[in-house]
Design an enzyme around this catalytic site. Structure first.
Site, short mmCIF file in Angstrom:
data_model
loop_
_atom_site.label_atom_id
_atom_site.label_comp_id
_atom_site.label_asym_id
_atom_site.label_seq_id
_atom_site.Cartn_x
_atom_site.Cartn_y
_atom_site.Cartn_z
N GLU A 57 -3.57 -0.16 8.23
CA GLU A 57 -2.43 0.25 9.05
C GLU A 57 -2.58 -0.31 10.44
OE1 GLU A 57 -1.48 4.43 9.35
OE2 GLU A 57 -1.87 4.73 7.22
N HIS A 115 -2.99 10.80 0.89
CA HIS A 115 -2.42 10.59 2.22
C HIS A 115 -1.78 11.92 2.65
CE1 HIS A 115 -1.07 7.17 5.07
NE2 HIS A 115 -0.79 8.32 5.68
N ASN A 167 -7.58 1.64 9.94
CA ASN A 167 -6.30 1.89 10.62
C ASN A 167 -6.56 1.82 12.11
OD1 ASN A 167 -5.30 2.34 8.09
ND2 ASN A 167 -4.77 4.50 8.41
N TYR A 219 -4.81 1.86 15.93
CA TYR A 219 -3.66 2.04 16.81
C TYR A 219 -4.02 1.86 18.29
CZ TYR A 219 -0.99 3.31 12.73
OH TYR A 219 -0.36 3.26 11.51
N GLU A 246 -7.55 8.37 6.44
CA GLU A 246 -7.83 9.03 7.72
C GLU A 246 -8.32 10.48 7.58
OE1 GLU A 246 -4.60 8.63 10.50
OE2 GLU A 246 -4.69 6.45 10.49
N ARG A 305 0.85 -1.18 0.00
CA ARG A 305 0.00 0.00 0.00
C ARG A 305 0.90 1.24 0.00
NH1 ARG A 305 -2.67 3.02 4.86
NH2 ARG A 305 -3.89 4.53 3.69
#
Ligand code: FCB
Length: 468
Positions: free
Chosen positions: A371, A124, A300, A302, A169, A80
């Site tokens: 991610e 991005h 994504n 985290y 995002e 990616r």
């Protein structure tokens, strides 16, 4: 007794690594590229740690073959990367820079020659500066220009790239770029952030239409959202109602603002009025455009968000104010959980919960973790080895959570580790290393870390070993 057999992933599961253009390419002025908001921002004193910029970064613009070799040596099936909008359209619109398109065609070819599927993210965060000068995402025009750009890239790469991500995002773009100003373009304007939210979503929807028109019908189109499960810790003091209210507002104002319009064509009911775009910006048909059907959702992950009873006016250690703004409720970081050098808590169960919840809310929609990964205090030891035991453990825990989520019904089709390479970590500059491959930025030497061997083993086995 815990089960000692490896947890298998489904056949054909995608094993990938992710990067982003501004974070790795360098070549900031090469071959006709125009400036992006991140070029401007990183060159503005005080914005990025140490005055770091992405001018050179990992120089992947020139070293993409070596980076494709790295992916290949790890046995990964997908990469990616993101396309730099100002490399393709130096002024954001109008004149196309053929050299930019040629670069991404060459990159895609290098990947395909090695049996690696290219996954392209169109945005991005590196908005052409020329478009920011005309208002940026708070302006509706940017959404239209994004769709034009998507069509141009799809025409050029549609024969090579089968998986497409519109935005990465958008919540972070609106929040960090326009509300708190810690990212480019560095504005601190809540109204601009709310307007940006709508135009990012609209740009996504219009780009989906443009991609569908230009790409072969087998191409897959999706969006990547950063999502955070919101957890509450019940106190014994009758705060349950306030906590539940804070949970609903937090959930709606973070995840919901992007997830709900994309999946259902509605802004979430419980979101804070300040994060929602004013009705005057929402034109007829916008929400239908935004809710265009997708082939997959990129996630994504985290860390989760934790709420508990507390006094926002008298914060304790590990507490901060909650965006929900509910009396008697604070956000906090549970003391018992490990943290990465970003200060982010390590909580693989958050990924498990998120994947199951999304598979319930959007039945049949394939999910990709686009991610997941961690920063660590990596260094080359006297043996010339980067033994990133923290990252090995982090990946092990999260891959185990992903495998369990699949076993329990999550519709997860692939996983992309963030990141292939140590890179320019936005406002942190080069201070935070997220790669499974170490980059010596002085020499551009790449040194695979212990985590890359671990990850390659998982990909080769298509299974995650039992946790120690
Ligand atoms: C995400 C970004 C990515 C990287 C990781 C650590 O928010 O999408 O570019 O910076 O965080």
């Amino acid at each position: 007794m815990t089960d000692q057999s490896p947890l298998a992933f489904p056949p054909g599961f995608t094993w990938g690594a992710a990067t982003a253009a501004y974070q790795i390419e360098g070549a900031a002025n090469a071959d006709g590229k125009g400036p992006s908001v991140w070029d401007t921002f990183s060159h503005t004193p005080g914005r990025v740690r140490g005055g770091d910029t992405g001018d050179i970064a990992c120089d992947s613009y020139h070293r993409y073959r070596e980076d494709a070799d790295l992916l290949s040596s790890l046995g990964l099936s997908a990469y990616r990367f993101s396309v730099s909008w100002p490399r393709i359209l130096p002024d954001g619109a109008g004149q196309v820079n053929q050299a930019g398109l040629d670069y991404y065609r060459a990159l895609a070819d290098a990947l395909l020659e090695r049996g690696i599927a290219p996954t392209a993210t169109l945005y991005h965060w590196d908005l052409p500066q020329a478009l920011q000068d005309r208002g940026g995402w708070p302006s509706r025009e940017t959404a239209l220009r994004f769709a034009d750009y998507a069509a141009i890239v799809a025409e050029a790469l549609g024969d090579r790239v089968a998986q497409w991500i519109t935005l990465n995002e958008p919540l972070v773009v609106a929040n960090n770029g326009y509300r708190t100003g810690v990212h480019a373009p560095g504005l601190r304007d809540a109204g601009a952030a709310a307007a940006a939210t709508h135009h990012l979503l609209l740009g996504h929807g219009m780009a989906v239409a443009a991609l569908r028109a230009a790409l072969p019908s087998a191409a897959e189109v999706g969006i990547t959202l950063n999502l955070t499960p919101v957890r509450v810790t019940e106190g014994a003091d009758g705060s349950a109602a306030a906590l539940e209210r804070a949970r609903l507002i937090t959930e709606a104002s973070t995840n919901g603002v992007f997830l709900e319009p994309v999946l259902t064509g509605r802004y979430p009911e419980h979101a804070l009025p300040a994060v929602l775009p004013p009705d005057s910006l929402i034109e007829d048909g916008d929400l239908a455009t935004i809710a265009a059907p997708l082939d997959f959702l990129g996630v994504n992950y985290y860390q989760p968000t934790h709420l508990r009873a507390g006094d926002p006016g008298d914060l304790r250690r590990n507490e901060e104010t909650s965006i929900a703004g509910v009396d008697g409720v604070v956000q906090y970081r549970p003391a018992g959980l490990a943290r990465t050098p970003m200060g982010w808590i390590v909580d693989p169960e958050g990924l498990y919960e998120l994947l199951l919840r999304l598979s319930k809310d959007a039945p049949g929609l394939p999910l990709y973790v686009t991610e997941n990964g961690c920063a660590a205090e990596d260094y080359v030891n006297p043996d010339g080895v980067v033994d990133d035991v923290e990252r090995v453990r982090y990946l092990h825990l999260h891959l185990d959570a992903a495998a369990r989520a699949i076993r329990d019904g999550a519709n997860l089709a692939g996983y992309y580790v963030w990141s292939l390479l140590d890179n320019f970590e936005w406002a942190w500059g080069y201070q935070k290393r997220f790669g499974i491959v170490f980059v010596d930025f002085g020499t551009q030497r790449r040194i695979p870390k212990a985590s890359s061997a671990f990850y390659a083993d998982v990909a080769a086995a298509n299974a995650v070993p039992p946790l120690p």
